[in-house]
Scaffold this motif. Sequence first.
Motif, mmCIF file in Angstrom:
data_model
loop_
_atom_site.group_PDB
_atom_site.id
_atom_site.type_symbol
_atom_site.label_atom_id
_atom_site.label_comp_id
_atom_site.label_asym_id
_atom_site.label_seq_id
_atom_site.Cartn_x
_atom_site.Cartn_y
_atom_site.Cartn_z
ATOM 1 N N PRO A 233 -2.791 9.813 -12.519
ATOM 2 C CA PRO A 233 -2.684 8.397 -12.896
ATOM 3 C C PRO A 233 -1.251 7.906 -12.784
ATOM 4 O O PRO A 233 -0.302 8.691 -12.750
ATOM 5 N N SER A 234 -1.100 6.584 -12.720
ATOM 6 C CA SER A 234 0.233 5.989 -12.704
ATOM 7 C C SER A 234 0.824 6.052 -14.108
ATOM 8 O O SER A 234 0.134 5.798 -15.101
ATOM 9 N N LEU A 235 2.101 6.375 -14.182
ATOM 10 C CA LEU A 235 2.760 6.551 -15.484
ATOM 11 C C LEU A 235 3.429 5.255 -15.922
ATOM 12 O O LEU A 235 3.904 4.467 -15.087
ATOM 13 N N PRO A 236 3.503 5.020 -17.246
ATOM 14 C CA PRO A 236 4.262 3.866 -17.744
ATOM 15 C C PRO A 236 5.721 3.952 -17.317
ATOM 16 O O PRO A 236 6.278 5.042 -17.140
ATOM 17 N N ASP A 237 6.352 2.814 -17.149
ATOM 18 C CA ASP A 237 7.725 2.783 -16.659
ATOM 19 C C ASP A 237 8.704 3.501 -17.579
ATOM 20 O O ASP A 237 9.733 4.032 -17.120
ATOM 21 N N ASP A 238 8.424 3.497 -18.898
ATOM 22 C CA ASP A 238 9.368 4.109 -19.835
ATOM 23 C C ASP A 238 9.082 5.590 -20.097
ATOM 24 O O ASP A 238 9.677 6.177 -21.000
ATOM 25 N N TRP A 239 8.190 6.198 -19.340
ATOM 26 C CA TRP A 239 7.935 7.630 -19.453
ATOM 27 C C TRP A 239 8.811 8.363 -18.429
ATOM 28 O O TRP A 239 8.776 8.052 -17.230
ATOM 29 N N LYS A 240 9.562 9.337 -18.901
ATOM 30 C CA LYS A 240 10.465 10.085 -18.036
ATOM 31 C C LYS A 240 9.880 11.467 -17.741
ATOM 32 O O LYS A 240 9.520 12.206 -18.653
ATOM 33 N N ILE A 241 9.801 11.810 -16.477
ATOM 34 C CA ILE A 241 9.265 13.117 -16.077
ATOM 35 C C ILE A 241 10.344 14.179 -16.244
ATOM 36 O O ILE A 241 11.453 14.056 -15.700
#
Length: 257
Positions: free
Chosen positions: A165-173
Amino acid sequence: MTANVDPVIDADLDAYIDDQLDVARRIEVEAFLSAHPEAAARVMSDLRMRDELRVALAGSRGMARPATTDAARRLERGLARGRVLAVLQRAAAAAVLVAAGWLANGIFGPITITKVVASTQPPAYVDDAIAAHRTMLVRETMPSQREAPTYNADEIRAATAIVMPSLPDDWKIRDVQVYPSRFGPSVEMALETKDLGLVSLFAIRPGTFDVVKPTVAPSGDISSAYFQIGDVAYAVVGRGDAGSLDRAAEKLAGTLY
């Protein structure tokens, strides 16, 4: 096809002894007795006593003493009364249980099954997701274990047939790993989030095709929210609030439609 036969109970055995069954039911009772020697022995004993009583009551060609005949009648009435009392005792026990249920309902309110009790067990892949998350936490404490934050969704899809899935912008991998599992390759992403802290996004092909809405599965100090779309299942795992994990899972699931 096997015919459905009503179970034989004590009342049927008593009616068999008293010649109060029709032919079909007698055959069923006799079939039961042929498979249950202990019950058959008791019935035979009762039949012998019944026949002895009938002989005594008949007067044995009119030669029985009045005292003997009177005792036989009293004994026969006692046996019949004993069977009636046994039936009444069973009925009374059932009535007590029903009354207790109504009393508990009146004192404590309607007895309902809570959501936790009624809910089904989470799928087996949720255990794999939690195990992968715990492994990620161990890797976090080991400087020698290099993280692999480089993430290529197309490469993962080509290698594992898993759509991420696409991740929220404020989630850092922070890390991406491919783990073996009982279902084949799985993907585990370590993600730093603002609201949930360090969480894992786990994805796997469980071998079944289904659509499962995000569902929370608490597991001790770690909770997860799992969902499935088609032949790929996902789980968001972390130590954060279960409700927040559920909402995060709903957002991730929405990006796959």
